[in-house]
Design a protein around this motif. Structure first.
Motif, short mmCIF file in Angstrom:
data_model
loop_
_atom_site.label_atom_id
_atom_site.label_comp_id
_atom_site.label_asym_id
_atom_site.label_seq_id
_atom_site.Cartn_x
_atom_site.Cartn_y
_atom_site.Cartn_z
N GLN A 9 27.73 -25.98 -14.14
CA GLN A 9 27.82 -24.50 -13.91
C GLN A 9 26.58 -24.28 -13.11
O GLN A 9 26.43 -23.57 -12.25
CB GLN A 9 27.82 -23.61 -15.31
CG GLN A 9 28.18 -22.35 -14.82
CD GLN A 9 28.35 -21.17 -16.25
OE1 GLN A 9 28.17 -21.75 -17.06
NE2 GLN A 9 28.43 -19.99 -15.93
N TYR A 35 33.72 -24.19 -0.19
CA TYR A 35 33.21 -22.78 0.13
C TYR A 35 31.69 -22.85 -0.52
O TYR A 35 31.52 -23.18 -1.39
CB TYR A 35 33.73 -21.67 -0.29
CG TYR A 35 35.11 -21.44 0.44
CD1 TYR A 35 36.21 -22.24 -0.28
CD2 TYR A 35 35.23 -20.67 1.37
CE1 TYR A 35 37.56 -21.91 0.43
CE2 TYR A 35 36.54 -20.37 2.04
CZ TYR A 35 37.74 -21.03 1.58
OH TYR A 35 38.83 -20.99 2.06
N GLN A 37 28.41 -20.20 -0.97
CA GLN A 37 28.06 -18.58 -1.30
C GLN A 37 26.55 -18.67 -1.44
O GLN A 37 25.93 -19.03 -2.37
CB GLN A 37 28.75 -17.87 -2.04
CG GLN A 37 28.42 -16.46 -2.02
CD GLN A 37 29.23 -15.71 -3.10
OE1 GLN A 37 29.93 -16.44 -4.17
NE2 GLN A 37 29.46 -14.24 -3.11
N PRO A 43 31.34 -15.93 0.54
CA PRO A 43 31.81 -17.53 0.52
C PRO A 43 32.03 -17.88 1.99
O PRO A 43 32.63 -17.14 2.58
CB PRO A 43 32.91 -17.60 -0.37
CG PRO A 43 32.99 -16.47 -1.44
CD PRO A 43 32.22 -15.31 -0.60
N THR A 86 25.83 -21.08 -4.16
CA THR A 86 26.89 -21.33 -5.05
C THR A 86 28.08 -22.18 -4.61
O THR A 86 28.40 -21.70 -3.46
CB THR A 86 27.40 -20.17 -6.02
OG1 THR A 86 26.28 -19.72 -6.56
CG2 THR A 86 28.55 -20.76 -6.95
N PHE A 88 31.68 -23.43 -4.39
CA PHE A 88 33.04 -23.14 -4.87
C PHE A 88 33.91 -24.32 -4.28
O PHE A 88 34.15 -24.39 -3.21
CB PHE A 88 33.63 -21.87 -4.61
CG PHE A 88 32.90 -20.81 -5.36
CD1 PHE A 88 31.84 -20.01 -4.78
CD2 PHE A 88 33.18 -20.48 -6.75
CE1 PHE A 88 31.04 -18.95 -5.29
CE2 PHE A 88 32.51 -19.41 -7.38
CZ PHE A 88 31.42 -18.79 -6.71
N PHE A 99 40.22 -20.58 -6.91
CA PHE A 99 38.77 -20.58 -6.69
C PHE A 99 38.35 -21.31 -8.07
O PHE A 99 38.70 -20.70 -9.07
CB PHE A 99 38.19 -19.63 -6.35
CG PHE A 99 38.10 -19.29 -4.84
CD1 PHE A 99 39.04 -18.62 -4.35
CD2 PHE A 99 37.02 -19.73 -3.87
CE1 PHE A 99 39.12 -18.37 -2.96
CE2 PHE A 99 37.07 -19.59 -2.74
CZ PHE A 99 38.23 -18.75 -2.32
N GLY A 100 37.60 -22.38 -7.95
CA GLY A 100 36.80 -22.75 -9.14
C GLY A 100 35.85 -22.11 -9.68
O GLY A 100 35.65 -20.95 -8.91
N THR A 101 35.26 -22.30 -10.84
CA THR A 101 34.13 -21.64 -11.49
C THR A 101 33.02 -21.62 -10.80
O THR A 101 31.96 -20.78 -11.19
CB THR A 101 33.98 -22.18 -12.97
OG1 THR A 101 33.94 -23.36 -12.93
CG2 THR A 101 35.43 -21.64 -13.96
N ARG A 104 26.06 -23.26 -9.37
CA ARG A 104 24.98 -22.80 -8.55
C ARG A 104 23.78 -23.50 -8.50
O ARG A 104 23.54 -24.16 -9.59
CB ARG A 104 24.39 -21.51 -9.47
CG ARG A 104 23.54 -20.72 -8.77
CD ARG A 104 22.65 -19.63 -9.48
NE ARG A 104 23.96 -18.59 -9.86
CZ ARG A 104 23.75 -17.38 -10.66
NH1 ARG A 104 22.56 -17.24 -11.18
NH2 ARG A 104 24.55 -16.71 -11.07
#
Lengths: 109, 113
Positions: A9, A35, A37, A43, A86, A88, A99-101, A104
């Motif tokens: 995560q 993606y 962000q 994103p 982050t 994704f 989208f995935g979780t 970061r």
């Protein structure tokens, strides 16, 4: 429904170290997108993988799609401060893009 | 950079107010989407549209509604805002097709007092 999980995560790395994020889908995907962000941003599409076992490179970034089309990874070689953000993955199922979780990434100078 | 615009960028408003978040794109994309995202967290799809007069609910239950009267415009409305609606709302668009990337706007950060 379709679920897309990412690990880790959070990841803190020293500048210059490598970084990898892993993406796992509960169902077989037709394609996967990645993606990025930036903090405070939106994103931005990086790349799409379609074929089983496909590997694509963008400079220091390497993207891989698993043989079973249920997982994917993004590897960054020799991270730089501009890599902060982050990441994704987004898996295309029957109709929708899920989208995935997200992972970061923080860079320690 | 994609031409998709969201207004306002920031909104702080009291409970019970009616809110409309605007989203417009100049790329002629048929598909448009609304996502809700808490800071640094995953994106939750709340509404999407395949084109004019098409609207569908996403994965996340939402008290908002959308309309698609023109291709380029996809506003999202909250009839009565509540503190639980505080979040960032991202609009996106893409071409029709199974594998088209999504282009995102800068988002609206909404705070309900």
């Amino acid at each position: 429904g379709q679920q897309v999980m990412q690990i880790p995560q959070y990841q803190h790395v020293q500048e210059g170290e490598d970084f990898t994020t892993y993406c796992n889908s509960s169902t077989t995907l037709s394609n996967i997108q990645w993606y990025k962000q930036r903090p405070g941003g939106h994103p931005v599409f990086l790349i799409q993988l379609v074929k089983s076992g496909e590997v694509k490179k963008q400079k220091r970034l390497t993207f891989q799609f698993g043989e079973a089309k249920k997982n994917s990874s993004l590897h960054i070689t020799a991270t730089q401060t501009t890599d902060v953000g982050t990441y994704f993955c987004a898996g295309q199922g029957n109709e929708k893009l899920t989208f995935g979780t997200g992972t970061r990434l923080t860079i320690i100078p | 950079e994609a031409d998709i615009y969201q207004t306002p960028r920031y909104l702080v408003i009291g409970t019970g107010k009616k809110i409309t978040l605007e989203c417009s794109q100049t790329m002629g994309h048929d598909k448009m989407y609304w996502y809700q995202q808490d800071p640094g967290m995953e994106l939750h799809l709340i509404h999407y549209s395949y084109g004019v007069n098409s609207t569908e609910k996403g994965d996340l239950s939402s008290e908002s509604t959308v309309s698609r009267i023109r291709t380029e415009h996809f506003p999202l409305t909250l009839e009565s805002a509540r503190p639980s609606h505080t979040s960032q709302y991202l609009c996106a668009s893409s071409e029709l097709g199974f594998d088209q990337p999504q282009h995102f706007g800068d988002g609206t950060r909404l705070s309900i007092l």
